[in-house]
Design a protein around this motif. Structure first.
Motif, PDB file in Angstrom:
ATOM      1  N   ILE A  75     -48.482 -13.324 -35.867  1.00  8.53           N
ATOM      2  CA  ILE A  75     -47.801 -12.942 -37.270  1.00  8.53           C
ATOM      3  C   ILE A  75     -47.878 -11.501 -37.619  1.00  8.53           C
ATOM      4  N   ARG A 124     -43.111  -5.070 -38.727  1.00  8.47           N
ATOM      5  CA  ARG A 124     -42.458  -5.573 -39.931  1.00  8.47           C
ATOM      6  C   ARG A 124     -41.229  -5.997 -39.971  1.00  8.47           C
ATOM      7  N   LYS A 128     -41.733  -9.455 -38.249  1.00  8.64           N
ATOM      8  CA  LYS A 128     -42.995 -10.545 -38.637  1.00  8.64           C
ATOM      9  C   LYS A 128     -42.391 -11.939 -39.304  1.00  8.64           C
ATOM     10  N   ALA A 129     -41.219 -11.855 -40.044  1.00  9.44           N
ATOM     11  CA  ALA A 129     -40.484 -12.847 -40.650  1.00  9.44           C
ATOM     12  C   ALA A 129     -39.876 -13.729 -39.349  1.00  9.44           C
ATOM     13  N   ARG A 178     -42.987 -15.761 -38.188  1.00  6.74           N
ATOM     14  CA  ARG A 178     -43.319 -16.936 -38.947  1.00  6.74           C
ATOM     15  C   ARG A 178     -42.551 -17.945 -38.882  1.00  6.74           C
ATOM     16  N   SER A 206     -44.156 -20.746 -47.519  1.00  9.22           N
ATOM     17  CA  SER A 206     -44.612 -19.410 -46.847  1.00  9.22           C
ATOM     18  C   SER A 206     -43.390 -18.895 -45.989  1.00  9.22           C
ATOM     19  N   ARG A 259     -40.550 -17.435 -48.239  1.00  8.09           N
ATOM     20  CA  ARG A 259     -41.079 -15.963 -49.122  1.00  8.09           C
ATOM     21  C   ARG A 259     -41.190 -14.999 -47.872  1.00  8.09           C
ATOM     22  N   SER A 260     -41.783 -15.141 -46.613  1.00  8.68           N
ATOM     23  CA  SER A 260     -41.623 -14.216 -45.864  1.00  8.68           C
ATOM     24  C   SER A 260     -40.132 -13.795 -45.633  1.00  8.68           C
ATOM     25  N   HIS A 305     -38.364 -10.283 -46.167  1.00  5.35           N
ATOM     26  CA  HIS A 305     -37.794  -9.555 -44.781  1.00  5.35           C
ATOM     27  C   HIS A 305     -36.172  -9.043 -45.210  1.00  5.35           C
TER      28      HIS A 305
END
Length: 280
Positions: A44, A49, A52-53, A56, A118, A121-122, A126
């Motif tokens: 992760i 960037r 990244k989501a 996850r 989490s 939120r990610s 994004h």
């Protein structure tokens, strides 16, 4: 090889029928590659960037790759208020030809998957940083009525296009290599498995649920397997066996019965006419 020899023998007139016909070959099992939690955290962190989501969410939902890439913003996909993801289509990436939205693998693949805070939120971050753009794409989710429509895919490439097979492979290779560098720099012995793919995060999701003692049916539903036997057959070695609670389970039921039925006075046995007295 054996089947080829048999067919040659038939053509040469040696035998009349192929004894291999009708024999169902055993299913080839895919090895479960579930990276450790620390390796997932490194993946992760190492992801660009824009992705990244995605990494996850893959580890937090157990979605298949096509299901992840087929998520849409505002139509089919994330329900931020109820913290769940609706899985109802997938992005198909053929080796040749353009990508398209298609139906899921099995009827059981259509499902809602609860999400950890989490992960929600990610994905929210994004969407704020990489707002989905309109993409013209063929929709074959109804095979009888394919259409070209505008989709707002949640995850796209740097140019806002649906992610291609080659793009996915290239990006994942970089993520995996950078994650290993982070793990080495941290001085830990944990590594990202060499054959770890984005799909391996689905295995990580499944084995995590199992280690937290979720039952087979729950794991099956979350993964979208067509039946529990598929889940059990694939992950049977991951269900905890270190603590045997079977004796305690029986005691909790039958142990209580013994105290409830303890005689407090003489009981006459109706059939034999004998007296049963409570123990002294």
């Amino acid at each position: 090889m054996l089947n080829t020899v048999m067919r040659t023998a038939i053509l040469d007139g040696v035998i009349r029928i192929n004894p291999c016909d009708g024999v169902k070959l055993p299913e080839v099992r895919r090895t479960v590659i579930a990276p450790e939690a620390l390796a997932v955290q490194a993946l992760i962190e190492a992801a660009p960037r824009r992705y990244k989501a995605l990494v996850r969410l893959a580890a937090s939902s157990g979605l298949r790759q096509g299901e992840l890439f087929g998520l849409e913003n505002g139509l089919v996909g994330l329900d931020f208020l109820r913290r769940k993801v609706e899985v109802s289509q997938q992005l198909c990436m053929p080796a040749k030809g353009p990508q398209y939205l298609g139906p899921l693998k099995t009827p059981e693949s259509y499902r809602d998957v609860p999400l950890a805070q989490s992960a929600v939120r990610s994905v929210s971050m994004h969407v704020a940083e990489f707002p989905p753009v309109d993409v013209k794409i063929e929709d074959r989710t109804d095979p009888r009525n394919p259409t070209i429509r505008t989709a707002r895919l949640l995850f796209t490439d740097n140019k806002g296009r649906p992610i291609r097979r080659s793009t996915r492979s290239r990006i994942w290779k970089c993520i995996r290599e950078d994650a290993d560098k982070l793990l080495r720099a941290a001085g830990t012995d944990v590594r990202v498995p060499k054959k770890c793919t984005l799909h391996s995060l689905r295995d990580c999701y499944a084995t995590t649920l199992i280690k937290k003692r979720e039952n087979v049916k729950t794991v099956q539903i979350r993964l979208g397997h067509s039946k529990p036997s598929i889940t059990l057959d694939k992950y049977v070695g991951y269900w905890p066996t270190d603590e045997d609670t079977t004796a305690a389970a029986i005691e909790s039921v039958l142990g209580e019965l013994e105290s409830v039925l303890q005689p407090s006075a003489r009981v006459v046995h109706a059939a034999a006419g004998t007296e049963l007295r409570p123990p002294a």
